[in-house]
Design a protein around this motif. Structure first.
Motif, PDB file in Angstrom:
ATOM      1  N   GLY A  50       0.869  -1.158  -0.012  1.00 11.55           N
ATOM      2  CA  GLY A  50       0.089  -0.182  -0.102  1.00 11.55           C
ATOM      3  C   GLY A  50       0.863   1.380  -0.114  1.00 11.55           C
ATOM      4  O   GLY A  50       1.874   1.372  -0.179  1.00 11.55           O
ATOM      5  N   LEU A  69      -9.277  -3.044  -2.119  1.00 13.64           N
ATOM      6  CA  LEU A  69      -8.401  -2.092  -1.397  1.00 13.64           C
ATOM      7  C   LEU A  69      -9.028  -1.380  -0.183  1.00 13.64           C
ATOM      8  O   LEU A  69     -10.570  -1.132  -0.444  1.00 13.64           O
ATOM      9  CB  LEU A  69      -8.079  -0.721  -2.390  1.00 13.64           C
ATOM     10  CG  LEU A  69      -6.922  -0.783  -3.420  1.00 13.64           C
ATOM     11  CD1 LEU A  69      -6.940   0.605  -4.274  1.00 13.64           C
ATOM     12  CD2 LEU A  69      -5.764  -1.479  -3.224  1.00 13.64           C
ATOM     13  N   PHE A  71      -9.214   1.957   1.232  1.00 10.69           N
ATOM     14  CA  PHE A  71      -8.674   3.425   0.955  1.00 10.69           C
ATOM     15  C   PHE A  71      -9.153   4.234   2.100  1.00 10.69           C
ATOM     16  O   PHE A  71     -10.241   4.545   2.489  1.00 10.69           O
ATOM     17  CB  PHE A  71      -9.213   3.862  -0.401  1.00 10.69           C
ATOM     18  CG  PHE A  71      -8.334   4.952  -1.177  1.00 10.69           C
ATOM     19  CD1 PHE A  71      -7.945   4.491  -2.156  1.00 10.69           C
ATOM     20  CD2 PHE A  71      -8.498   6.345  -0.644  1.00 10.69           C
ATOM     21  CE1 PHE A  71      -7.151   5.458  -2.733  1.00 10.69           C
ATOM     22  CE2 PHE A  71      -7.844   7.150  -1.335  1.00 10.69           C
ATOM     23  CZ  PHE A  71      -6.892   6.815  -2.448  1.00 10.69           C
ATOM     24  N   VAL A  96      -3.747   3.888   1.540  1.00 17.67           N
ATOM     25  CA  VAL A  96      -4.336   2.735   0.630  1.00 17.67           C
ATOM     26  C   VAL A  96      -3.534   1.357   1.380  1.00 17.67           C
ATOM     27  O   VAL A  96      -2.334   1.342   1.273  1.00 17.67           O
ATOM     28  CB  VAL A  96      -3.690   2.744  -0.863  1.00 17.67           C
ATOM     29  CG1 VAL A  96      -4.203   1.684  -1.430  1.00 17.67           C
ATOM     30  CG2 VAL A  96      -4.265   4.191  -1.460  1.00 17.67           C
TER      31      VAL A  96
END
Length: 112
Positions: A50, A69, A71, A96
């Motif tokens: 990430g 993901l 986020f 992320v």
């Protein structure tokens, strides 16, 4: 940083998936457009990879092309799956983490 892309020049990037694969245990990025109006960057993330918390000076649009993901935007986690879109106002902290192998396209515009 890649070579500047003239604002007056159209271009196409095709065949990106085979030429920009997900790398085991890592994140990779490729600058696709880089000019004073905008930057377009494609990221690939392996599961667990990430980006640590940061912010961007311009407005940001994120398109998750494939994968999943987490986020985080200003402390709130948004679970994104392929096809999802997220908008970030300039200066908003975000991070992320890939839940699974993922491909994400990021567009940053100059809000001048």
């Amino acid at each position: 940083m890649s070579e500047p892309t003239p604002v007056t020049q159209s271009l196409a990037h095709t065949g990106l998936a085979p030429s920009h694969p997900v790398v085991d245990g890592d994140k990779q990025s490729r600058m696709l457009v880089n000019n004073p109006a905008m930057r377009v960057v494609q990221f690939t993330f392996d599961a667990g990879a990430g980006l640590s918390e940061h912010d961007a000076p311009g407005a940001v649009a994120v398109v998750l092309n494939s994968g999943e993901l987490d986020f985080t935007v200003d402390g709130t986690v948004h679970r994104m799956t392929g096809g999802d879109v997220l908008y970030l106002a300039p200066g908003v902290p975000h991070a992320v983490t890939a839940v699974e192998a993922s491909r994400m396209t990021l567009v940053i515009t100059d809000v001048g």
